[in-house]
Design a protein around this motif. Structure first.
Motif, PDB file in Angstrom:
ATOM      1  N   SER A 145       1.462  -1.442  -0.453  1.00 48.45           N
ATOM      2  CA  SER A 145       0.208  -0.056  -0.314  1.00 48.45           C
ATOM      3  C   SER A 145       0.699   1.062   0.109  1.00 48.45           C
ATOM      4  N   THR A 146       0.759   2.472  -0.850  1.00 44.24           N
ATOM      5  CA  THR A 146       0.752   3.449  -1.049  1.00 44.24           C
ATOM      6  C   THR A 146       0.069   4.317  -0.337  1.00 44.24           C
ATOM      7  N   SER A 147       0.327   5.826  -0.095  1.00 45.52           N
ATOM      8  CA  SER A 147      -0.477   6.925   0.459  1.00 45.52           C
ATOM      9  C   SER A 147       0.525   8.409   0.926  1.00 45.52           C
ATOM     10  N   SER A 148       0.233   9.274   0.705  1.00 50.92           N
ATOM     11  CA  SER A 148       0.655  10.255   0.142  1.00 50.92           C
ATOM     12  C   SER A 148       0.114  11.936   1.788  1.00 50.92           C
ATOM     13  N   HIS A 149       0.602  11.903   2.380  1.00 55.45           N
ATOM     14  CA  HIS A 149      -0.531  12.816   3.369  1.00 55.45           C
ATOM     15  C   HIS A 149       0.429  14.129   3.281  1.00 55.45           C
ATOM     16  N   THR A 164       4.175  23.078   0.623  1.00 55.29           N
ATOM     17  CA  THR A 164       4.841  22.070   0.960  1.00 55.29           C
ATOM     18  C   THR A 164       5.033  20.612   0.474  1.00 55.29           C
ATOM     19  N   ARG A 165       5.931  19.844   0.932  1.00 58.04           N
ATOM     20  CA  ARG A 165       5.990  18.925   0.454  1.00 58.04           C
ATOM     21  C   ARG A 165       5.421  17.456   1.655  1.00 58.04           C
ATOM     22  N   ASP A 166       4.428  16.966   0.754  1.00 60.63           N
ATOM     23  CA  ASP A 166       3.844  15.897   1.341  1.00 60.63           C
ATOM     24  C   ASP A 166       5.048  14.867   2.168  1.00 60.63           C
ATOM     25  N   GLN A 167       3.954  13.948   2.729  1.00 66.27           N
ATOM     26  CA  GLN A 167       5.202  12.573   3.133  1.00 66.27           C
ATOM     27  C   GLN A 167       4.811  11.461   2.237  1.00 66.27           C
ATOM     28  N   VAL A 183       8.834   8.558   4.007  1.00 68.28           N
ATOM     29  CA  VAL A 183       9.682   9.233   2.835  1.00 68.28           C
ATOM     30  C   VAL A 183       9.451  10.862   3.163  1.00 68.28           C
ATOM     31  N   ASN A 184      10.335  11.583   3.561  1.00 65.53           N
ATOM     32  CA  ASN A 184      10.147  13.413   4.343  1.00 65.53           C
ATOM     33  C   ASN A 184      11.373  13.971   3.553  1.00 65.53           C
ATOM     34  N   HIS A 185      10.364  15.399   3.476  1.00 67.08           N
ATOM     35  CA  HIS A 185      11.045  16.560   3.188  1.00 67.08           C
ATOM     36  C   HIS A 185      10.670  18.209   3.843  1.00 67.08           C
ATOM     37  N   TRP A 186      11.082  18.175   5.212  1.00 62.72           N
ATOM     38  CA  TRP A 186      10.315  18.451   6.021  1.00 62.72           C
ATOM     39  C   TRP A 186      11.105  20.643   5.626  1.00 62.72           C
ATOM     40  N   ALA A 204       7.069  17.139  12.348  1.00 63.88           N
ATOM     41  CA  ALA A 204       7.239  16.291  13.272  1.00 63.88           C
ATOM     42  C   ALA A 204       5.785  15.792  12.913  1.00 63.88           C
ATOM     43  N   LYS A 205       4.958  16.451  13.657  1.00 59.65           N
ATOM     44  CA  LYS A 205       3.524  16.112  14.367  1.00 59.65           C
ATOM     45  C   LYS A 205       2.779  14.888  13.443  1.00 59.65           C
ATOM     46  N   LEU A 206       2.477  15.300  11.924  1.00 57.93           N
ATOM     47  CA  LEU A 206       1.686  14.685  11.141  1.00 57.93           C
ATOM     48  C   LEU A 206       3.028  13.048  11.265  1.00 57.93           C
ATOM     49  N   ASN A 207       4.293  13.340  10.784  1.00 58.31           N
ATOM     50  CA  ASN A 207       5.225  12.234  10.916  1.00 58.31           C
ATOM     51  C   ASN A 207       4.743  11.479  12.261  1.00 58.31           C
TER      52      ASN A 207
END
Length: 350
Positions: A145-149, A164-167, A183-186, A204-207
């Motif tokens: 499964s894959t998802s973008s947040h 900005t970038r999704d996670q 995968v992140n780019h904060w 970080a809270k979303l992560n």
């Protein structure tokens, strides 16, 4: 032979004897992250601000620059961890990519094409048009499964949303073992670390929300969250929000271990600015990957991939990462970040 050399020889011999007595064999895979530094194509996308990218600002030889840039990225990706695994990484998180097409160009380079990498990528709303993605060797990893947040943050002064970038979350099986990769780019430190801190705290809270959701389904989930966090391992986004630990023995149930905190304490970094090193690129892992039962994949060790060819050799930026873009042109460099990686190992039954 001096005492230190003698002690080393004795310890080495002891290790070899123990290993032979147990006759254990392990398979090992590299998982890596790399900020590819403005990997843009040569075509103007009317719905993005890519005309301000270093690639689009080139007046001539864009195609040559793009081909060399993708070649350089392929070279690095093909070599991370190879001295130990004799293979390129099984999984690679990347950031600062414009679209899936540029990643196709990288994985289809002659240095990587035999590895048959798949790509998980979503277009994000980032104002610069850059995204994150995950590359995976199809023979080793199967996405389930894959998802973008979406990360929603707002300007402190006018209240307008900052795009900005999704996670990216990818769950799948690494040779039969279920693992989860984020995968992140904060958000960057534009305007200063203190002024922009709240944006990375929000990231970080979303992560943490994504990680908590995975733990709610399976408290023993094997999770790796990786990326360019634009914060060091000791900043509040990691220590107060994600509550990362630098010592393995201090990592409790559902907690997170950050092997890169010790690198940072020892003065190492992945990117430099004004003669100061930062370690923004990190891979953080959950407690189950630290267990000693090697019948499934476990964490072995971490590293920064900073080979000599990735380092600037002259000029005012001597010793910095050898970046691709400088003085308004293509430098034939690589990135303004070093890649980071971890090894996962698993015992192979006799």
């Amino acid at each position: 032979m001096n005492f230190l050399k003698l002690t080393f020889c004795i310890l080495t011999l002891s290790f070899l004897v123990t290993s032979n007595a147990q006759d254990k064999k392990f398979k090992i895979h590299t998982l890596a992250f790399y900020n590819l530094e403005n990997l843009f194509d040569t075509i103007n996308d009317p719905i993005k601000f890519d005309e301000y990218s270093p690639m689009m600002e080139l007046k001539t030889n864009r195609a040559d620059a793009f081909n060399q840039k993708t070649r350089n990225m392929a070279r690095v990706l093909s070599e991370i961890g190879k001295d130990i695994t004799q293979n390129s990484p099984a999984l690679i998180g990347v950031s600062e990519v414009e679209n899936k097409d540029v990643l196709e160009a990288v994985v289809n380079d002659s240095l990587l094409i035999e590895k048959d990498y798949g790509i998980v990528h979503y277009e994000s709303p980032d104002i610069r048009g850059i995204d994150v993605a995950l590359l995976y060797q199809k023979s080793l990893f199967t996405p389930i499964s894959t998802s973008s947040h979406v990360l929603k943050i707002y300007d402190d002064q006018d209240g307008k949303r900052i795009y900005t970038r999704d996670q990216l979350l990818v769950s799948g099986e690494l040779e039969g073992d279920l693992i989860h990769i984020i995968v992140n780019h904060w958000p960057s430190r534009r305007g200063g670390e203190a002024k922009s801190r709240s944006k990375r705290v929000a990231a970080a809270k979303l992560n943490k929300h994504i990680i908590d959701s995975l733990h709610a389904i399976d408290p023993y989930a094997k999770i790796l969250t990786m990326g360019d966090l634009n914060d060091n391992p000791n900043n509040s986004s990691l220590k107060d929000v994600l509550k990362t630990k630098r010592k393995r023995k201090k990592v409790g149930f559902k907690a997170l271990y950050n092997p890169f905190e010790n690198f940072y304490r020892n003065g190492l970094g992945t990117t430099a600015y004004r003669d100061s090193w930062s370690l923004f690129d990190q891979i953080i892992i959950s407690k189950p990957l630290l267990e000693k039962d090697y019948t499934s994949f476990r964490y072995y060790k971490a590293g920064i991939f900073n080979k000599n060819y990735l380092i600037t050799t002259k000029g005012k930026y001597k010793g910095y990462p050898f970046r691709s873009w400088s003085d308004g042109g293509f430098s034939n460099g690589f990135s303004d970040h070093f890649p980071v990686y971890v090894y996962l190992i698993k015992e192979v039954p006799n």
